[in-house]
Design a protein around this motif. Structure first.
Motif, PDB file in Angstrom:
ATOM      1  N   UNK A  65     -12.012 104.170  78.619  1.00  7.35           N
ATOM      2  CA  UNK A  65     -11.820 104.527  80.028  1.00  7.35           C
ATOM      3  C   UNK A  65     -12.088 106.014  80.265  1.00  7.35           C
ATOM      4  N   UNK A  66     -11.607 106.837  79.350  1.00 10.01           N
ATOM      5  CA  UNK A  66     -11.852 108.280  79.467  1.00 10.01           C
ATOM      6  C   UNK A  66     -13.340 108.561  79.407  1.00 10.01           C
ATOM      7  N   UNK A  67     -14.034 107.912  78.492  1.00  5.08           N
ATOM      8  CA  UNK A  67     -15.486 108.102  78.399  1.00  5.08           C
ATOM      9  C   UNK A  67     -16.187 107.686  79.696  1.00  5.08           C
ATOM     10  N   UNK A  68     -15.730 106.601  80.289  1.00  3.29           N
ATOM     11  CA  UNK A  68     -16.316 106.159  81.553  1.00  3.29           C
ATOM     12  C   UNK A  68     -16.153 107.237  82.632  1.00  3.29           C
ATOM     13  N   UNK A  69     -15.009 107.885  82.631  1.00  2.00           N
ATOM     14  CA  UNK A  69     -14.728 108.924  83.634  1.00  2.00           C
ATOM     15  C   UNK A  69     -15.511 110.209  83.367  1.00  2.00           C
TER      16      UNK A  69
END
Length: 191
Positions: free
Chosen positions: A184-188
């Motif tokens: 999720x962090x990578x997506x952001x």
């Protein structure tokens, strides 16, 4: 470098911190946990503060060693995931250390402990900052937010995940939940 006996003592201290918090960590309780006298504790550490400092330094050195050994030939995104996979795996094997690192009560103990916690955080940030900057330079991560601020956001999310795991009584799979969080962090942060 700590001795094997000192490592056993800081492991026991971590378990006591998990069960009883900072107020429950006494040399008497630690000696009972270890099965020897309080005097024996003092042969290895001069004070409770010295035990906590050794525990924090052990964690810092262990993390630095683990993160330094990550394969630098991996793509940036894979290395980013590997940093956190290493952390989640370590804490899954040693949950008693979560309380030591994420216990707000430790901050109130002494300036030396505050400095040791800060050194631990700076060590992790020291691995993440250049990794994020490299990702930004390669156009993988957003450039409109500084690498320093991205590190703060990422470490804040990591800290919250660890806190949730701790207050749940370690009742969920940290490796799986952690991997989902990092995705999720990578997506952001991806550009």
């Amino acid at each position: 470098m700590i001795s094997e006996r000192q490592k056993e003592i800081i492991d026991a201290a971590g378990r006591i911190l998990t069960e009883s918090g900072i107020g429950g960590l006494t040399t008497k309780k630690l000696a009972f946990e270890m099965g020897f006298s309080e005097a024996a504790i003092y042969r290895h550490f001069p004070s409770k503060e010295a035990i906590i400092l050794a525990l924090l330094e052990y964690l810092r050195e262990n993390m630095a060693s683990r993160l330094s050994s990550l394969d630098q030939s991996l793509p940036v995104e894979d290395r980013f995931q590997a940093v956190f996979a290493s952390q989640f795996a370590f804490f899954t094997q040693h949950p008693h250390f979560v309380v030591a690192v994420f216990s707000d009560g430790l901050w109130e103990e002494s300036d030396q402990i505050n400095q040791a916690i800060l050194a631990l955080m700076q060590t992790k940030a020291g691995f993440l900052r250049p990794l994020i900057a490299e990702g930004q330079a390669k156009g993988l991560f957003k450039k409109d937010v500084s690498a320093e601020h991205l590190v703060h956001l990422v470490l804040g999310a990591f800290r919250l995940q660890m806190f949730k795991w701790r207050v749940s009584g370690f009742n969920f799979d940290l490796n799986t939940a952690g991997a989902q969080l990092i995705q999720s962090i990578l997506t952001v942060i991806k550009d």
